[in-house]
Design a protein around this motif. Structure first.
Motif, PDB file in Angstrom:
ATOM      1  N   SER A  77      43.265  14.544  43.834  1.00  0.00           N
ATOM      2  CA  SER A  77      44.634  13.800  43.476  1.00  0.00           C
ATOM      3  C   SER A  77      45.420  13.894  44.964  1.00  0.00           C
ATOM      4  O   SER A  77      46.152  12.915  45.189  1.00  0.00           O
ATOM      5  CB  SER A  77      45.392  14.038  42.241  1.00  0.00           C
ATOM      6  OG  SER A  77      46.705  13.344  42.143  1.00  0.00           O
ATOM      7  N   ASN A  78      45.516  15.173  45.316  1.00  0.00           N
ATOM      8  CA  ASN A  78      46.394  15.415  46.478  1.00  0.00           C
ATOM      9  C   ASN A  78      46.004  14.611  47.658  1.00  0.00           C
ATOM     10  O   ASN A  78      46.749  14.232  48.626  1.00  0.00           O
ATOM     11  CB  ASN A  78      46.810  16.925  46.587  1.00  0.00           C
ATOM     12  CG  ASN A  78      47.437  17.499  45.513  1.00  0.00           C
ATOM     13  OD1 ASN A  78      48.392  16.926  44.938  1.00  0.00           O
ATOM     14  ND2 ASN A  78      47.465  18.790  45.406  1.00  0.00           N
ATOM     15  N   LYS A  81      46.873  11.017  47.530  1.00  0.00           N
ATOM     16  CA  LYS A  81      48.255  10.946  47.629  1.00  0.00           C
ATOM     17  C   LYS A  81      48.633  11.148  49.222  1.00  0.00           C
ATOM     18  O   LYS A  81      49.430   9.987  49.494  1.00  0.00           O
ATOM     19  CB  LYS A  81      49.075  11.924  46.884  1.00  0.00           C
ATOM     20  CG  LYS A  81      50.792  11.764  47.061  1.00  0.00           C
ATOM     21  CD  LYS A  81      51.055  10.713  46.313  1.00  0.00           C
ATOM     22  CE  LYS A  81      52.792  10.709  46.127  1.00  0.00           C
ATOM     23  NZ  LYS A  81      53.367   9.481  45.599  1.00  0.00           N
ATOM     24  N   LEU A 378      44.616   4.808  43.671  1.00  0.00           N
ATOM     25  CA  LEU A 378      45.833   4.751  44.300  1.00  0.00           C
ATOM     26  C   LEU A 378      46.631   3.557  44.081  1.00  0.00           C
ATOM     27  O   LEU A 378      45.904   2.501  44.544  1.00  0.00           O
ATOM     28  CB  LEU A 378      45.547   5.042  45.940  1.00  0.00           C
ATOM     29  CG  LEU A 378      46.558   4.862  46.690  1.00  0.00           C
ATOM     30  CD1 LEU A 378      47.584   6.098  46.595  1.00  0.00           C
ATOM     31  CD2 LEU A 378      46.299   4.998  48.318  1.00  0.00           C
ATOM     32  N   ALA A 383      51.412   5.757  44.279  1.00  0.00           N
ATOM     33  CA  ALA A 383      51.322   6.667  43.188  1.00  0.00           C
ATOM     34  C   ALA A 383      49.717   6.700  43.096  1.00  0.00           C
ATOM     35  O   ALA A 383      48.819   5.810  43.264  1.00  0.00           O
ATOM     36  CB  ALA A 383      51.793   6.206  41.925  1.00  0.00           C
ATOM     37  N   VAL A 384      49.441   7.998  42.316  1.00  0.00           N
ATOM     38  CA  VAL A 384      47.973   8.247  42.119  1.00  0.00           C
ATOM     39  C   VAL A 384      47.949   8.279  40.547  1.00  0.00           C
ATOM     40  O   VAL A 384      48.724   9.030  40.099  1.00  0.00           O
ATOM     41  CB  VAL A 384      47.481   9.546  42.795  1.00  0.00           C
ATOM     42  CG1 VAL A 384      46.004   9.789  42.210  1.00  0.00           C
ATOM     43  CG2 VAL A 384      47.586   9.539  44.368  1.00  0.00           C
TER      44      VAL A 384
END
Length: 436
Positions: A77-78, A81, A378, A383-384
C-alpha cells in the motif's frame, strides 16, 4: 549419693545430644550427595514437553504468518501511495497526467507489435514518465539519453543504432538495460514472481476503464505526425467510445478530465505477476478470436463459461493452452499494452483474463493480487483503497459500452458493471454513494 546420682543422669543426655548432632551431620552429608536417579527427564516428561511446544507452535504460527502478510500488505500500500504522489507531482509540473502509450517513432513506420531496436514504437507505459518523480532520476537519465551498452555486457548493438537511441527500443528488448531493471517501488512484497522470462516486473498498472477495447487503436490522427501504426477512422472511433478510464492509450489526459471526481475514480490497479502456472488471473487462455467483434466484448463471462477453458477441478487455473511464456501479466513495467500495463473494471478483482490471444490486442484483465480477498487500487486523488473480490459488479452478462452500441451499451452510458465499473470510468456521471 545425691552427687553421684546427678553425675550418672547427666551422661545419657550428653550422649543423646552427640548422637543427634552426628545424625544431622550424616543427613546433611547424604543430602549433598548427587542422586543418580534424578540426573535427567524421564522419557514421558520429555514427550510431554515436546507435545506442549508443538501445540504452542501450531497455535502461534498462523498468527505469525498473518502478521507478516499484514506487514507485506502495508508495504504494498505504501508503494502505491508513493506512486500516487509521483502522479500528482507530475501533474503539478506539466498540468497533465503521464501519457500511457508514448515514446518515439522508428525511422520508418512499422506495425505496433513489431520489435524495433531503433525506437520504442510509441509503446511506453505511464510508469516511464513517472520515474523522475519517484526517486528514479538515475534510471530516467539512462532512458532519456542515448545509452551505450547492453544487458549482456557488450557495447555493440547488432541491428540497431550505436548507442541505443534516447527513450530506448521497444519494451521487449532484453539487451536494453533499463527495460531489464527491476524497480523495487513497482513490486508488491507479497508477489513472489521474479526472473526470466519476464524483464522488469510491475505490480501496478494504469486503469483504462470498463471496456475491453483497450489496445493500440487509441491513437488519434494528428496533422503532420506519422504514426507507427495508423488507425482507420473506424478504429479511432471505437477507441474514443470505449476509452473511459483515467488513462487512454495514445492520449494524454489531466485531472480536469476526471468529471466523476478524483476520489471516485480509479487511476491505477494492482496486479499479480505470472508464475508460469497457468493461473487464470495472470495469463490468457487461448479461447477468443482475433477480431474487433470478439465474443468477450459482448459477453464478459465468455472465458468463464467456455468449455474447455477453466479447469473445473482447479478453478484458478486454465485447462487449455495459454499465451506465450513471455506474455505473462506484469512482465514489462515499461510496456503500455494490455497484459503488461493495463487493468479494467469489467470482471471483479481476481477474475480470469479474457483476451484475443495476443498481448497487444483487446483484453478484459481485472486487478489481481497475492493478498487474501482483494486488491489495492490507486484513486485519482492519490488515496489507496483495498477492494474486495465481492465488490458489487453489476450485470456480468452485459456487453461493454462500444461505438455503435444501443441501449445500455450506447457510448456515454453508465457502466453496466455496477459500483466496480463506475469506479473505473472518469466521466459517465455515475454517483458513487457506497462505501468501498
Amino acid at each position: 549419693m545425691l552427687t553421684l546420682h546427678a553425675q550418672s543422669t547427666s551422661v545419657p543426655h550428653q550422649s543423646l545430644r552427640m548422637a543427634s548432632n552426628s545424625s544431622k551431620l550424616e543427613k546433611a552429608q547424604f543430602m549433598d550427595r548427587p542422586n543418580p536417579r534424578r540426573a535427567a527427564f524421564t522419557l514421558v516428561e520429555l514427550l510431554v514437553v515436546i507435545a506442549i511446544i508443538g501445540v504452542l507452535v501450531g497455535l502461534l504460527l498462523p498468527a505469525v504468518q498473518a502478521a507478516r502478510e499484514a506487514a507485506r500488505r502495508m508495504s504494498c500500500s505504501n508503494n502505491f501511495k508513493q506512486l500516487g504522489l509521483a502522479m500528482h507531482n507530475y501533474h503539478a509540473a506539466f498540468d497533465k497526467l503521464p501519457m500511457h502509450g508514448t515514446g518515439t517513432h522508428p525511422p520508418a513506420p512499422i506495425n505496433a507489435w513489431v520489435s524495433s531496436p531503433d525506437g520504442n514504437n510509441m509503446r511506453l507505459s505511464a510508469l516511464v514518465g513517472l520515474l523522475p518523480f519517484m526517486e528514479q532520476q538515475a534510471l530516467w537519465q539512462q532512458i532519456s539519453n542515448p545509452l551505450l551498452g547492453r544487458t549482456d555486457g557488450t557495447t555493440t548493438n547488432p541491428g540497431g543504432t550505436i548507442p541505443w537511441s534516447a527513450m530506448g527500443p521497444t519494451p521487449e528488448n532484453i539487451q536494453y538495460p533499463p527495460w531489464a531493471t527491476e524497480i523495487a517501488a513497482l513490486r508488491c512484497p507479497s508477489d513472489p514472481g521474479t526472473g526470466l522470462p519476464a524483464l522488469g516486473r510491475t505490480n501496478y498498472v494504469a486503469c483504462t476503464g470498463d471496456s475491453a477495447q483497450n489496445n493500440r487503436d487509441g491513437y488519434l490522427e494528428k496533422p503532420g505526425v506519422v504514426l507507427p501504426y495508423k488507425p482507420s477512422s473506424g478504429t479511432a472511433t471505437r477507441s474514443q467510445a470505449s476509452g473511459r478510464g483515467v488513462f487512454h492509450i495514445g492520449q494524454q489526459l489531466g485531472l480536469r478530465d476526471i468529471l466523476d471526481g478524483t476520489a471516485n475514480t480509479i487511476a491505477m490497479g494492482e496486479i499479480a505477476t505470472d508464475l508460469g502456472d497457468k493461473d487464470v488471473r495472470t495469463i490468457g487462455g487461448r479461447l477468443a478470436g482475433n477480431n474487433n467483434a470478439s465474443p468477450f466484448i459482448a459477453d464478459p463471462l465468455y472465458c468463464r463459461n467456455t468449455v474447455p477453458g477453466i479447469d473445473p477441478t482447479r478453478p484458478q487455473f486454465w485447462a487449455v493452452g495459454t499465451d506465450g511464456v513471455s506474455d505473462g501479466r506484469g512482465f514489462r513495467w515499461s510496456d503500455a499494452y494490455p497484459v503488461f500495463g493495463q487493468c479494467t473494471t469489467i470482471r471483479p478483482p481476481n477474475s480470469e483474463i479474457c483476451g484475443m490471444s495476443s498481448w497487444d490486442r483487446n483484453m478484459s484483465a481485472s486487478t489481481s493480487s497475492r493478498h487474501q480477498g482483494g486488491t489495492h487500487v490507486l484513486m485519482g486523488d492519490g488515496a489507496v483503497k483495498f477492494i474486495t473480490d465481492s465488490i458489487e459488479s453489476g450485470n456480468q452478462s452485459a456487453g461493454n459500452v462500444v461505438s455503435g452500441g444501443t441501449g445500455l451499451r450506447a457510448p456515454g452510458s453508465a457502466s453496466p458493471y455496477g459500483l466496480w465499473g463506475a469506479l473505473g470510468t472518469r466521466g459517465s456521471r455515475e454517483v458513487t454513494n457506497s462505501d468501498f
